[in-house]
Design a protein around this motif. Sequence first.
Motif, PDB file in Angstrom:
ATOM      1  N   HIS A 123       0.815  -1.207   0.000  1.00 25.46           N
ATOM      2  CA  HIS A 123       0.000   0.000   0.000  1.00 25.46           C
ATOM      3  C   HIS A 123       0.856   1.269   0.000  1.00 25.46           C
ATOM      4  CE1 HIS A 123      -2.869  -3.094   1.438  1.00 25.46           C
ATOM      5  NE2 HIS A 123      -3.713  -2.393   0.717  1.00 25.46           N
ATOM      6  N   HIS A 124       2.129   1.106  -0.369  1.00 20.70           N
ATOM      7  CA  HIS A 124       3.038   2.241  -0.550  1.00 20.70           C
ATOM      8  C   HIS A 124       3.202   3.062   0.734  1.00 20.70           C
ATOM      9  CE1 HIS A 124       2.007   0.975  -4.545  1.00 20.70           C
ATOM     10  NE2 HIS A 124       0.804   1.478  -4.463  1.00 20.70           N
ATOM     11  N   GLY A 125       3.160   2.368   1.869  1.00 20.88           N
ATOM     12  CA  GLY A 125       3.339   3.056   3.133  1.00 20.88           C
ATOM     13  C   GLY A 125       4.796   3.344   3.418  1.00 20.88           C
ATOM     14  N   ARG A 126       5.047   4.019   4.516  1.00 16.08           N
ATOM     15  CA  ARG A 126       6.404   4.410   4.886  1.00 16.08           C
ATOM     16  C   ARG A 126       7.028   3.331   5.767  1.00 16.08           C
ATOM     17  NH1 ARG A 126       7.529   7.093   9.437  1.00 16.08           N
ATOM     18  NH2 ARG A 126       5.354   7.793   9.560  1.00 16.08           N
ATOM     19  N   LEU A 127       8.263   2.927   5.439  1.00 21.08           N
ATOM     20  CA  LEU A 127       9.035   2.001   6.264  1.00 21.08           C
ATOM     21  C   LEU A 127      10.054   2.743   7.114  1.00 21.08           C
ATOM     22  CD1 LEU A 127       9.825  -1.072   3.956  1.00 21.08           C
ATOM     23  CD2 LEU A 127       8.261  -0.974   5.897  1.00 21.08           C
ATOM     24  N   TRP A 128      10.625   3.797   6.563  1.00 18.57           N
ATOM     25  CA  TRP A 128      11.642   4.557   7.290  1.00 18.57           C
ATOM     26  C   TRP A 128      11.019   5.214   8.519  1.00 18.57           C
ATOM     27  CZ3 TRP A 128      12.189   9.789   8.454  1.00 18.57           C
ATOM     28  CH2 TRP A 128      13.441  10.148   8.972  1.00 18.57           C
ATOM     29  N   ASN A 129      11.703   5.056   9.653  1.00 20.50           N
ATOM     30  CA  ASN A 129      11.274   5.692  10.906  1.00 20.50           C
ATOM     31  C   ASN A 129       9.860   5.273  11.296  1.00 20.50           C
ATOM     32  OD1 ASN A 129      11.998   7.354  13.082  1.00 20.50           O
ATOM     33  ND2 ASN A 129      10.854   9.083  12.247  1.00 20.50           N
ATOM     34  N   LYS A 130       9.511   4.032  10.978  1.00 20.96           N
ATOM     35  CA  LYS A 130       8.163   3.525  11.227  1.00 20.96           C
ATOM     36  C   LYS A 130       8.131   2.704  12.510  1.00 20.96           C
ATOM     37  CE  LYS A 130       3.935   2.426   9.505  1.00 20.96           C
ATOM     38  NZ  LYS A 130       2.953   3.354   8.927  1.00 20.96           N
ATOM     39  N   ASN A 131       7.085   2.893  13.298  1.00 20.64           N
ATOM     40  CA  ASN A 131       6.858   2.067  14.468  1.00 20.64           C
ATOM     41  C   ASN A 131       6.093   0.835  14.002  1.00 20.64           C
ATOM     42  OD1 ASN A 131       6.265   0.918  16.922  1.00 20.64           O
ATOM     43  ND2 ASN A 131       5.481   2.783  17.863  1.00 20.64           N
TER      44      ASN A 131
END
Length: 349
Positions: free
Chosen positions: A261-269
Amino acid sequence: MLTVLTTLPIRTASQGESFAFITFHIQDSVLPREQVKACREGFFIYTAMIYNKQETSIEDQIAQLKNRGLQISDDSMARHYLSNISYYRLAGYWWPMQADKINHIFKPNSRFEDVIALYNFDRELRLLFFDIIERIEIGLRTKMIYHLSHEHGPWWFQKSELFINTREYIKTIAAIEEELDRSKDIFIKDHIKRYKSDLRFPPAWKTLEITTFGSLSKLYGNLKPSVKSKDIIAAELNTVNHTFLPSWLLSIAQIRNICAHHGRLWNKNLPGRPNLLPRPPAPWLKNVPPVNEHHMLYIHASCMKYLIDVVSPGHSYKMKLALLFQKYQNVDLNALGFPGDWENEPLWH
């Protein structure tokens, strides 16, 4: 317990003397008695923060970012990116650059170019992980189809007695049925047409081929410990037994959904927490990060490395990851949980 359904005039603290009407379900056990009494008398003071921000033009977005301290050297470049990547998608990448997160004031020397570089890094990182997870998913699917079909027959996944939590099992089977109904695959449509009098799902080697990684991981995790294949599959993946593998698969499935779903991985909880083996049979981390860092990507990336070493030997996972980090040297790897010497760990060596 008194329950009252009423529609009352409401004076909001944020709107001064303006009134609105709202319907309340009032319970003595929920509201203080003085508030219930006030409601009975037809008046209630309601304090709330109302979201009142309006839509803004791209030009206004650029001006706002500049006013908040973000350096934008090329307005046309910023206009291009904000026209194709939404403001709030990019906000996840400039959030750590803000010194004042209430008023959204940026730290000195924060640059829009760095935001875009971070966004591009994260996009390439997602593509890399998506490729790795695909191989793990196919390996797991193959092992589940083979071992469980030989142990409990082609329709093992429709035998509720093999599963621990019946309620969760029903949810998973319902999701698989939806996947079958949506499938456009010829082998599924042909099976249903040819065997229309057979009310069972297609056998495991057909049904599980169109089943999502999430449903696969839930099926595996929900199998009873008495199912021998559960331990056989775990052992073949070098995770010894069924105690550890389900949590790995769950966390990887969640990361897969973020990537899809093209979410963010960097700095992700990250939501998943893998249950780590105390003495892994294959090379593992010498310096395992503490539990309070397991929300970061590094431990999950390490679990993927451990599994892909089995299902796809000769892969280039480490090389691609190192090249990506080298390409974006300004990216703070601490935000991913990667230590500076990660490449020297036995697992990654």
